[in-house]
Scaffold this active site. Structure first.
Site, PDB file in Angstrom:
ATOM      1  N   HIS A   1      41.042  31.661  46.305  1.00 10.87           N
ATOM      2  CA  HIS A   1      40.576  32.275  45.052  1.00 10.87           C
ATOM      3  C   HIS A   1      39.046  32.416  45.028  1.00 10.87           C
ATOM      4  CE1 HIS A   1      42.391  32.804  40.779  1.00 10.87           C
ATOM      5  NE2 HIS A   1      41.458  33.698  41.004  1.00 10.87           N
TER       6      HIS A   1
ATOM      7  N   PRO B   1      40.472  46.727  37.596  1.00 11.45           N
ATOM      8  CA  PRO B   1      40.143  48.134  37.873  1.00 11.45           C
ATOM      9  C   PRO B   1      39.995  48.971  36.609  1.00 11.45           C
ATOM     10  CG  PRO B   1      42.472  47.736  38.266  1.00 11.45           C
ATOM     11  CD  PRO B   1      41.856  46.394  37.994  1.00 11.45           C
ATOM     12  N   LEU B   2      40.490  48.418  35.476  1.00 14.44           N
ATOM     13  CA  LEU B   2      40.316  49.108  34.190  1.00 14.44           C
ATOM     14  C   LEU B   2      39.134  48.526  33.428  1.00 14.44           C
ATOM     15  CD1 LEU B   2      44.109  49.189  33.261  1.00 14.44           C
ATOM     16  CD2 LEU B   2      42.683  51.179  33.820  1.00 14.44           C
ATOM     17  N   GLY B   3      38.276  47.799  34.151  1.00 15.16           N
ATOM     18  CA  GLY B   3      37.115  47.201  33.475  1.00 15.16           C
ATOM     19  C   GLY B   3      37.550  46.243  32.380  1.00 15.16           C
ATOM     20  N   ARG B   4      38.589  45.434  32.694  1.00 17.89           N
ATOM     21  CA  ARG B   4      39.168  44.485  31.723  1.00 17.89           C
ATOM     22  C   ARG B   4      39.595  45.208  30.449  1.00 17.89           C
ATOM     23  NH1 ARG B   4      38.174  39.308  33.843  1.00 17.89           N
ATOM     24  NH2 ARG B   4      36.421  39.199  35.268  1.00 17.89           N
ATOM     25  N   GLY B   5      40.024  46.443  30.601  1.00 15.13           N
ATOM     26  CA  GLY B   5      40.533  47.237  29.483  1.00 15.13           C
ATOM     27  C   GLY B   5      39.506  48.196  28.904  1.00 15.13           C
TER      28      GLY B   5
ATOM     29  N   TYR C   1      46.446  30.795  36.757  1.00 14.84           N
ATOM     30  CA  TYR C   1      46.764  31.684  35.630  1.00 14.84           C
ATOM     31  C   TYR C   1      47.801  30.983  34.761  1.00 14.84           C
ATOM     32  CZ  TYR C   1      44.506  35.371  38.444  1.00 14.84           C
ATOM     33  OH  TYR C   1      43.632  36.128  39.186  1.00 14.84           O
TER      34      TYR C   1
END
Ligand SMILES: NC(=O)c1ccc[n+]([C@@H]2O[C@H](COP(=O)([O-])OP(=O)(O)OC[C@H]3O[C@@H](n4cnc5c(N)ncnc54)[C@H](OP(=O)(O)O)[C@@H]3O)[C@@H](O)[C@H]2O)c1
Length: 318
Positions: free
Chosen positions: A127, A207-211, A58
């Site tokens: 990973h 978990p937010l569907g990439r926003g 990252y």
């Protein structure tokens, strides 16, 4: 906040963690100055989050450096999860290659320890399994890192069930991290039940569907070409327009609770079992606080039935 446990490791963490992927400048467009990113992580810790997820790739490297700065002086109150096993093969495009060889994993772990400024990584995750290296060899290397005191517990990321079973025979696997959200439910069939039956915590990424599930993204034009999502099938305009039907139902449920759609998306993930610990990512303090609020949102059986019956998304996740 409620506490949950990283599998059989016994390590306790807040039920919602913080994903630190995009803080260091990779994946989702514009990113904060380093000092601001450090403050965001510290604010998360102030608000009761005790679990931080990062990885060497990252940035590369910048996310771990930010986490390292943020936890200085408060190490004993934080559970740090990072990952090794990817290498950036082309910095201009952030193309990734896999390297699960023992030599690479051991060197990568040492480098992560240096960047994080800590003596032991609480959770070190592979990973991705490397198809060129038997999973047993990669996990054996991680097990030796545990024996050396450099790592407390081992996790895997995005691995199928047969690989997870093989890995578990080498060393206890504390966690599996994979994509899981209202629009990515593949793991519900086999993998999550297996984890529940075998004492493995499940860390849903995105978990937010990439926003998307927050209702914030309604057009593909909102993503710059350097935003990773612009290349993902379900974020292409035609697919995204059809997928808005999913968000609209999540928004309807959110209205019933005076909550936000993102909170509903996180509460649904939390409802899947007490071994499930989502790690939403954000670069904004207000979103961070909103996401923490999801820990106290209780969905009704009617809400859950509606959410469980949402249509499948249009477009693959990658
Ligand atoms: N193991 C793996 O291969 C893998 C892959 C992907 C991710 N991960 C991990 O999972 C973490 C989370 O995944 P992710 O960041 O990809 O996806 P995510 O958490 O589903 O979504 C992040 C996106 O949602 C936005 N957002 C967050 N909270 C919001 C809110 N309350 N309202 C509106 N928008 C909100 C963020 O915006 P802003 O950033 O603008 O605030 C960002 O664009 C990562 O940080 C990383 O640690 C792991």
């Amino acid at each position: 906040m409620e506490q949950r446990t990283l599998g059989t490791s016994g390590i306790q963490v807040s039920a919602i963690g913080l994903g630190c992927m995009s803080l260091g400048g990779w994946a989702y467009g514009a990113f904060p100055e380093t000092d601001e990113a450090v403050r965001l992580v510290q604010h998360a810790l102030d608000q009761g989050i005790t679990f931080l997820d990062t990885a060497d790739v990252y940035g590369p490297f910048t996310s771990e450096e930010i986490v390292g700065r943020a936890i200085k002086g408060r190490r004993e109150h934080v559970v740090v999860a990072t990952k090794g096993g990817f290498v950036v093969t082309d910095p201009s495009t952030h193309a990734l290659g896999k390297d699960g060889s023992p030599a690479h994993l051991k060197a990568a772990c040492d480098a992560s320890l240096r960047r994080l400024g800590i003596e032991t990584i609480d959770l070190y995750q592979l990973h991705r399994p490397d198809p060129q290296v038997p999973i047993e060899e990669s996990v054996q290397a991680l097990s030796e890192l545990v024996a050396a005191g450099k790592v407390r517990a081992i996790g895997l990321s995005e691995c199928d069930l047969p690989t997870l079973v093989r890995a578990s025979k080498v060393h206890p696997i504390a966690t599996l991290q994979s994509e899981l959200s209202l629009w990515t439910r593949d793991v519900l069939a086999e993998i999550l039940p297996w984890c529940q039956a075998h004492g493995v915590a499940f860390l849903p990424f995105a978990p937010l569907g990439r926003g998307f599930l927050t209702g914030r993204y309604r057009s593909a034009s909102q993503f710059d070409s350097n935003d990773f999502r612009s290349g993902l099938p379900r974020f292409k305009q035609e697919a995204l327009a059809q997928n808005l039907g999913i968000v609209e139902q999540v928004e309807e449920i959110a209205r019933r609770h005076n909550a936000t759609p993102g909170q509903v998306a996180l509460a649904w993930v939390l409802s899947l079992g007490d071994n499930v610990i989502p790690i939403p990512g954000t670069k904004h303090l207000s979103y961070l606080e909103e996401n923490i609020g999801a820990a106290s949102l209780v969905l009704t059986s009617e809400d859950l039935a509606q959410l469980n019956n949402l249509p499948s998304p249009v477009g693959a996740r990658y």
